[in-house]
Design a protein around this motif. Structure first.
Motif, PDB file in Angstrom:
ATOM      1  N   UNK A  58     -14.153  23.589 -52.814  1.00 18.11           N
ATOM      2  CA  UNK A  58     -13.619  23.890 -51.492  1.00 18.11           C
ATOM      3  C   UNK A  58     -12.916  22.728 -50.855  1.00 18.11           C
ATOM      4  N   UNK A  59     -13.416  22.351 -49.702  1.00 13.79           N
ATOM      5  CA  UNK A  59     -12.758  21.386 -48.823  1.00 13.79           C
ATOM      6  C   UNK A  59     -12.580  20.014 -49.488  1.00 13.79           C
ATOM      7  N   UNK A  60     -11.423  19.417 -49.300  1.00 13.41           N
ATOM      8  CA  UNK A  60     -11.233  18.038 -49.732  1.00 13.41           C
ATOM      9  C   UNK A  60     -10.061  17.809 -50.651  1.00 13.41           C
ATOM     10  N   UNK A  61      -9.411  18.865 -51.098  1.00  9.86           N
ATOM     11  CA  UNK A  61      -8.205  18.668 -51.907  1.00  9.86           C
ATOM     12  C   UNK A  61      -7.053  19.396 -51.221  1.00  9.86           C
ATOM     13  N   UNK A  62      -5.876  19.375 -51.846  1.00 13.52           N
ATOM     14  CA  UNK A  62      -4.732  20.048 -51.227  1.00 13.52           C
ATOM     15  C   UNK A  62      -4.925  21.554 -51.173  1.00 13.52           C
ATOM     16  N   UNK A  63      -5.637  22.087 -52.158  1.00 12.85           N
ATOM     17  CA  UNK A  63      -5.981  23.518 -52.181  1.00 12.85           C
ATOM     18  C   UNK A  63      -7.449  23.666 -52.560  1.00 12.85           C
ATOM     19  N   UNK A  64      -8.025  24.797 -52.200  1.00  9.07           N
ATOM     20  CA  UNK A  64      -9.304  25.202 -52.777  1.00  9.07           C
ATOM     21  C   UNK A  64      -9.015  25.749 -54.173  1.00  9.07           C
ATOM     22  N   UNK A  65     -10.025  25.705 -55.052  1.00  7.93           N
ATOM     23  CA  UNK A  65      -9.839  26.174 -56.427  1.00  7.93           C
ATOM     24  C   UNK A  65     -10.941  27.168 -56.768  1.00  7.93           C
ATOM     25  N   UNK A  66     -10.554  28.289 -57.384  1.00 11.73           N
ATOM     26  CA  UNK A  66     -11.530  29.227 -57.945  1.00 11.73           C
ATOM     27  C   UNK A  66     -11.241  29.327 -59.439  1.00 11.73           C
ATOM     28  N   UNK A  67     -12.188  28.842 -60.245  1.00 10.46           N
ATOM     29  CA  UNK A  67     -12.021  28.863 -61.699  1.00 10.46           C
ATOM     30  C   UNK A  67     -12.477  30.207 -62.235  1.00 10.46           C
ATOM     31  N   UNK A  68     -11.717  30.744 -63.205  1.00  6.83           N
ATOM     32  CA  UNK A  68     -12.089  31.998 -63.843  1.00  6.83           C
ATOM     33  C   UNK A  68     -11.622  31.913 -65.289  1.00  6.83           C
ATOM     34  N   UNK A  69     -12.556  31.606 -66.185  1.00  2.00           N
ATOM     35  CA  UNK A  69     -12.194  31.393 -67.586  1.00  2.00           C
ATOM     36  C   UNK A  69     -11.233  30.222 -67.714  1.00  2.00           C
ATOM     37  N   UNK A  70     -10.136  30.441 -68.430  1.00  2.00           N
ATOM     38  CA  UNK A  70      -9.165  29.362 -68.665  1.00  2.00           C
ATOM     39  C   UNK A  70      -8.154  29.223 -67.536  1.00  2.00           C
ATOM     40  N   UNK A  71      -8.232  30.101 -66.548  1.00  2.00           N
ATOM     41  CA  UNK A  71      -7.263  30.080 -65.456  1.00  2.00           C
ATOM     42  C   UNK A  71      -7.941  29.605 -64.167  1.00  2.00           C
ATOM     43  N   UNK A  72      -7.150  29.093 -63.262  1.00  2.00           N
ATOM     44  CA  UNK A  72      -7.667  28.781 -61.934  1.00  2.00           C
ATOM     45  C   UNK A  72      -6.708  29.359 -60.899  1.00  2.00           C
ATOM     46  N   UNK A  73      -7.294  29.853 -59.814  1.00  2.00           N
ATOM     47  CA  UNK A  73      -6.516  30.286 -58.658  1.00  2.00           C
ATOM     48  C   UNK A  73      -6.655  29.203 -57.603  1.00  2.00           C
ATOM     49  N   UNK A  74      -5.537  28.813 -57.010  1.00  4.52           N
ATOM     50  CA  UNK A  74      -5.600  27.810 -55.933  1.00  4.52           C
ATOM     51  C   UNK A  74      -5.135  28.457 -54.634  1.00  4.52           C
ATOM     52  N   UNK A  75      -5.751  28.054 -53.538  1.00  2.00           N
ATOM     53  CA  UNK A  75      -5.489  28.686 -52.244  1.00  2.00           C
ATOM     54  C   UNK A  75      -5.400  27.605 -51.173  1.00  2.00           C
ATOM     55  N   UNK A  76      -4.407  27.744 -50.303  1.00  2.00           N
ATOM     56  CA  UNK A  76      -4.272  26.789 -49.205  1.00  2.00           C
ATOM     57  C   UNK A  76      -3.821  27.526 -47.955  1.00  2.00           C
ATOM     58  N   UNK A  77      -4.110  26.969 -46.797  1.00  2.00           N
ATOM     59  CA  UNK A  77      -3.652  27.583 -45.551  1.00  2.00           C
ATOM     60  C   UNK A  77      -3.277  26.490 -44.555  1.00  2.00           C
ATOM     61  N   UNK A  78      -2.211  26.703 -43.824  1.00  2.00           N
ATOM     62  CA  UNK A  78      -1.730  25.718 -42.855  1.00  2.00           C
ATOM     63  C   UNK A  78      -1.244  26.424 -41.604  1.00  2.00           C
ATOM     64  N   UNK A  79      -1.598  25.871 -40.468  1.00  4.68           N
ATOM     65  CA  UNK A  79      -1.193  26.462 -39.192  1.00  4.68           C
ATOM     66  C   UNK A  79      -0.224  25.513 -38.491  1.00  4.68           C
ATOM     67  N   UNK A  80       0.852  26.081 -37.970  1.00  9.54           N
ATOM     68  CA  UNK A  80       1.826  25.298 -37.202  1.00  9.54           C
ATOM     69  C   UNK A  80       1.881  25.838 -35.782  1.00  9.54           C
ATOM     70  N   UNK A  81       1.807  24.952 -34.811  1.00 14.24           N
ATOM     71  CA  UNK A  81       1.804  25.356 -33.403  1.00 14.24           C
ATOM     72  C   UNK A  81       3.027  24.821 -32.677  1.00 14.24           C
ATOM     73  N   UNK A  82       3.592  25.682 -31.862  1.00  9.20           N
ATOM     74  CA  UNK A  82       4.723  25.294 -31.004  1.00  9.20           C
ATOM     75  C   UNK A  82       4.346  24.060 -30.179  1.00  9.20           C
ATOM     76  N   UNK A  83       5.287  23.135 -30.067  1.00 10.09           N
ATOM     77  CA  UNK A  83       5.139  21.899 -29.291  1.00 10.09           C
ATOM     78  C   UNK A  83       4.153  20.894 -29.883  1.00 10.09           C
ATOM     79  N   UNK A  84       3.508  21.265 -31.000  1.00 13.37           N
ATOM     80  CA  UNK A  84       2.699  20.292 -31.737  1.00 13.37           C
ATOM     81  C   UNK A  84       3.420  19.975 -33.044  1.00 13.37           C
ATOM     82  N   UNK A  85       3.778  21.027 -33.777  1.00 14.37           N
ATOM     83  CA  UNK A  85       4.438  20.852 -35.077  1.00 14.37           C
ATOM     84  C   UNK A  85       5.933  21.166 -35.049  1.00 14.37           C
ATOM     85  N   UNK A  86       6.362  21.904 -34.067  1.00 19.56           N
ATOM     86  CA  UNK A  86       7.788  22.241 -33.968  1.00 19.56           C
ATOM     87  C   UNK A  86       8.109  22.613 -32.530  1.00 19.56           C
TER      88      UNK A  86
END
Ligand code: ADP
Ligand code: MG
Length: 297
Positions: A28-56
């Motif tokens: 979970x927390x601590x890398x650029x994405x979370x990782x879910x391993x399933x056999x020889x494959x991995x799924x990676x997931x990330x989420x980012x929030x942008x707010x008016x007047x903070x990020x743009x």
């Protein structure tokens, strides 16, 4: 306490709170994405929030904001060596936002070429807020984490730094998706992350995760045209990749990368046994000014 320190402390508390219920095949927390391993494959997931007047600012226009919202997430997917497969989008829209803005916003997201599979839409009382979740896939053997840096590794960055902070974050920037997948396929790449907050702060994530230090040569930092060393070290949102590589393979990797992308890799320095210690060198001697000093400019 800086804003960032507070953010890191909160994330660290949340990580400890949930650690006991995170299954072994998940990271979970601590890398650029979370990782879910399933056999020889991995799924990676990330989420980012942008707010008016903070990020743009809304004045950047719907297209630029939509583009940025996708690319920040695709950059985190690339940082894992993964290929993006789908995105989800949630928006909170205040009345002041025009139909034309929303049309441009979605056109930009469509232009990114990744299937949008769902999301949520709500009214907002004041600010425009956008959150994207991106999902990617990677062979488990190719996944690149922040914690794999080894003593002696060469430290590389994939492009010139500082262009975004020089432009005031208004220029379109595209995540290095192909480069990330390519680097994922190279076993000599031992750790990787994307640069989102400025290399000076971001590199410490690799050092802390890997329990190593680094000697970085200020003279080797590639600075974008017109940018200053401060922009290059502390400016954010360049969305380049920072990685470490087995030194015995560094030249071959650099040559192969150039052949593949017609662009150079920039060698910045070396990973050291000095746990957590980051030294900035100028002509092989410790630099008089630390990058933290640059923050005051
Ligand atoms: P990045 O800049 O690569 O997107 P961040 O600095 O935003 O990463 O986040 C660092 C880590 O903390 C990530 O693993 C992220 O998923 C996690 N994180 C951030 N905020 C939260 C939160 N509110 N709850 C849980 N995890 C979080
Ligand atoms: Mg990241």
């Amino acid at each position: 306490m800086s804003h960032k320190t507070g953010e890191f402390e909160l994330i660290s508390r949340v990580k400890s709170l949930f650690a006991p219920i995170v299954p072994h095949n998940m990271q979970g927390i601590g890398d650029d994405c979370a990782v879910i391993y399933s056999g020889n494959q991995a799924t990676v997931i990330t989420t980012d929030m942008l707010c008016e007047n903070v990020h743009f600012k809304l004045s950047m226009g719907g297209h630029a904001i939509g583009m940025r919202a996708v690319q920040v997430n695709l950059s985190d997917i690339a940082a894992m060596g993964a290929e993006p497969t789908a995105i989800f989008l949630s928006i909170a829209v205040p009345d002041k936002v025009s139909d034309e803005f929303i049309t441009d916003f979605f056109a930009a997201i469509r232009d990114c070429g990744i299937p949008l599979l769902g999301g949520d839409t709500t009214r907002s009382a004041a600010d425009f807020i956008v959150n994207i979740t991106a999902i990617g896939t990677v062979p488990a053997a190719n996944i690149k984490l922040r914690n794999g840096a080894k003593v002696g590794d060469t430290v590389f960055v994939t492009g010139e730094l500082g262009a975004q902070s020089l432009s005031g974050y208004t220029a379109d920037v595209v995540a290095q998706t192909k480069q990330g997948i390519w680097l994922g396929g190279r076993p000599e790449v031992n750790s990787m992350m994307d640069i989102s907050d400025g290399i000076a702060g971001d590199i410490t994530h690799i050092l802390e995760s890997s329990a190593v230090g680094a000697d970085i040569d200020l003279g080797k930092i590639p600075i974008a045209a017109g940018a200053s060393i401060e922009h290059a070290l502390c400016g954010g949102e360049d969305f380049l990749l920072l990685f470490t590589c087995d030194p015995a393979m560094a030249k071959e990797l650099k040559d192969d990368y150039f052949a593949a992308f017609a662009a150079p890799l920039y060698d910045l320095g070396v990973i050291t046994p000095n746990i957590g210690g980051l030294r900035w060198l100028q002509n092989s001697t410790p630099a008089a000014i630390t990058p933290q000093g640059f923050r005051h400019f």
